[in-house]
Design an enzyme around this catalytic site. Sequence first.
Site, short mmCIF file in Angstrom:
data_model
loop_
_atom_site.label_atom_id
_atom_site.label_comp_id
_atom_site.label_asym_id
_atom_site.label_seq_id
_atom_site.Cartn_x
_atom_site.Cartn_y
_atom_site.Cartn_z
N SER A 142 17.42 14.61 5.96
CA SER A 142 17.04 14.18 4.74
C SER A 142 17.26 12.74 4.28
CB SER A 142 18.03 15.23 3.90
OG SER A 142 19.25 14.48 3.87
N LYS A 179 23.49 11.55 0.08
CA LYS A 179 22.44 11.37 -0.53
C LYS A 179 22.35 10.25 -1.44
CE LYS A 179 20.02 15.34 0.27
NZ LYS A 179 20.94 15.55 1.38
#
Length: 224
Positions: A142, A179
């Site tokens: 990701s 993230k």
Amino acid sequence: MLDHPKLTARQQQILDLIQAAISRTGAPPTRAEIANTLGFKSANAAEEHLQALARKGVIELVSGTSRGIRLRTDTVRNINAARGTSFGLPLSALAPLMLPLVGRVAAGSPILAQEHIDQTYSVEPSLFQTRPDYLLRVRGMSMRDAGIMDGDLLAVQSAHEARNGQIVVARLGDEVTVKRLRRTTQGVELLPENPDYPVIRVAPEEAFAIEGLAVGLIRNSMSM
């Protein structure tokens, strides 16, 4: 005597910029950011210098990503040692860091709980500008476009606050994720660096906490 490539003044500037960006945000700069910071007329000029650094074995360029710049840690360590510095710190004052490697994190338990620690690594301090507290094994792709790949070891400084744009280790409910943080008037968003993954919008009722800041990266080929 340490074996390391000779860099031009401009190449050294770019290397310092890359190291500082990774330390500050957890990710390398884009070509456009390098060009803007150093006053190049275009990102192409930055690309030429990056290619030269890659040919000298200082960095590795990952195709297809805007932040696909990865430091070759052995070479960078030798360059820093030859300069007598380690990201502005006196080399003589540094000792090897003993960093716990965190594997999978069980729901609801502290990241550094003993059962999560797979092993302990002895790591050169010269790899980091900001001292990390632990390593976290990255799972999934990701964050690919930030140069963070599956299996890499993310160096993390424990923290509960972060600035917009920093790459964080966050706990959302029972999950721990890596993230990029974005705060908006509507709330908190956790941004992937891969268009194949969705933005995570944190609902007001969800349990959310920042656990740490990304301050560096050890490539998966170095972690074997």
